[in-house]
Design a protein around this motif. Structure first.
Motif, short mmCIF file in Angstrom:
data_model
loop_
_atom_site.label_atom_id
_atom_site.label_comp_id
_atom_site.label_asym_id
_atom_site.label_seq_id
_atom_site.Cartn_x
_atom_site.Cartn_y
_atom_site.Cartn_z
N TRP A 102 52.48 -13.35 20.36
CA TRP A 102 51.70 -12.34 19.80
C TRP A 102 51.31 -11.23 20.95
N HIS A 131 53.02 -9.85 23.09
CA HIS A 131 54.16 -9.12 23.58
C HIS A 131 54.25 -7.63 22.75
N PRO A 132 54.33 -6.62 23.40
CA PRO A 132 54.17 -5.23 22.83
C PRO A 132 55.11 -5.39 21.63
N ASN A 133 56.31 -5.91 21.56
CA ASN A 133 57.14 -5.72 20.36
C ASN A 133 56.85 -6.80 19.25
N TRP A 134 55.85 -7.32 19.39
CA TRP A 134 55.40 -8.56 18.33
C TRP A 134 55.51 -8.21 17.16
N LYS A 169 56.29 -5.25 15.88
CA LYS A 169 57.37 -4.72 15.10
C LYS A 169 58.29 -5.51 14.41
N GLU A 170 58.73 -6.80 15.48
CA GLU A 170 59.35 -7.85 15.11
C GLU A 170 58.81 -8.42 13.78
N SER A 196 56.78 -7.22 11.43
CA SER A 196 56.81 -6.41 10.34
C SER A 196 58.52 -6.39 9.68
N ASN A 197 59.22 -6.28 10.74
CA ASN A 197 60.66 -6.25 10.17
C ASN A 197 61.12 -7.39 9.60
#
Ligand SMILES: [Zn+2]
Length: 325
Positions: A76, A78-81, A83-84, A86-87
């Protein structure tokens, strides 16, 4: 006399993490539909396995199965958490998920890296997630906090079932872990969500962790028009209250008939599922005396009116989870 087998029922809180054909048989026998709940708990299989099992039930018998998706907190920070996540949730909703489950690891397990404090559900970290859910009208099922007994020593707990659970799972017994935020802190964080996101449909699993007092639940229902609960695993606490305050509990079910959903929390356990269905039905539809491992002594059934039963067992789940077909 209502016919148990033919009355339409939705088990709004059910878990099956591997395919077992017995559930379709039970659904046919008892006129039942299940909402299978994916959960970010370490005792459950990985999320993608849970989801594929839930989808395989739906593919086989869409009239009897639905599911609520979830996401993992792993990574959680990680900056991309987000985005991943919600996708992933968008994909789940497209595949038919009727809601999103949030688990008690938030508030009781997940630590912030900077000051090692517990990450609470109303932390601004979760704002993008809740905006996404609220804007897309995706209902949220929250198991946040635990029964109030969890913060008490074993000998002070009011429920035999809670005593057994925390004896076997001391890692979740908050009384033994004073670093875990208090019961009141957990409830306040959850309540704060309903203020922050008044458009969000929020379902408190397990009576919203307010199982010990129907009056506390009634206060929330009066205060938050977007708050609902399921009964799963906590009906015993209301049966206990009805021993001393029969009319109070019965009137609570009638007054808030549009807020409460039936659910068993049966977890890979068809025998428990069937016995819950039968025993709970007796409590709700008759004035016969019953017994449960959870409640000391006997308690009398609350014999609810048919329209209340229809909401509790069926109509509320359909309305609260609009994607349920
Ligand atoms: Zn559950």
């Amino acid at each position: 006399m209502l016919e148990f087998e033919h009355f339409p029922k939705i088990d709004a809180h059910f878990h099956s993490t591997f395919y077992d054909p017995v559930y379709e048989q039970i659904a046919n026998d008892y006129h039942l539909k299940y909402i299978n709940i994916n959960t970010d708990a370490s005792v459950f299989p990985p999320m993608e396995v849970q989801e594929s099992v839930a989808l395989s039930y739906i593919k086989k018998a869409p009239a009897h199965f639905a599911y609520i998706a979830s996401f993992e907190m792993k990574g959680w920070q990680h900056p991309n958490w987000f985005k991943e996540v919600s996708n992933g949730l968008k994909r789940s909703i497209d595949q038919g998920a009727v809601g999103v489950k949030i688990w008690k690891n938030i508030g009781m397990e997940v630590l912030k890296s900077d000051d090692k404090s517990f990450l609470m559900i109303d932390d601004q970290f979760f704002d993008p997630l809740f905006l996404f859910l609220s804007e897309n009208k995706i209902p949220v099922l929250t198991h946040l906090g635990e029964p109030r007994n969890c913060w008490l020593p074993l000998e002070e707990m009011t429920s035999e079932r809670n005593k057994a659970y925390y004896t076997q799972n001391p890692e979740f017994h908050a009384y033994l872990h004073p670093e875990i935020p208090s019961y009141e802190t957990q409830i306040a964080a959850r309540d704060h969500l309903m203020v922050k996101y008044p458009e969000l449909t929020l379902v408190g699993a397990h009576l919203g962790s307010l199982e010990w007092s129907y009056e506390e639940l009634a206060k929330r229902f009066d205060q938050y028009s977007n708050f609902y609960v399921d009964l799963s695993s906590r009906l015993g606490h209301l049966q206990m209250q009805s021993v001393k305050d029969y009319d109070g509990v019965r009137n609570f079910f009638i007054k808030y008939a549009d807020r409460i959903m039936y659910g068993t929390d049966a977890y890979n356990n068809p025998e428990k599922l069937i016995s819950s269905l039968i025993n709970d039905w007796q409590y709700f539809t008759t004035n016969k005396y019953g017994e449960s491992a959870e409640v000391k002594g006997i308690f009398k059934g609350i014999d609810l009116p048919e329209d209340v039963l229809y909401q509790l067992y069926y109509a509320n789940a359909k309305r609260i989870y609009p994607a349920l077909n």
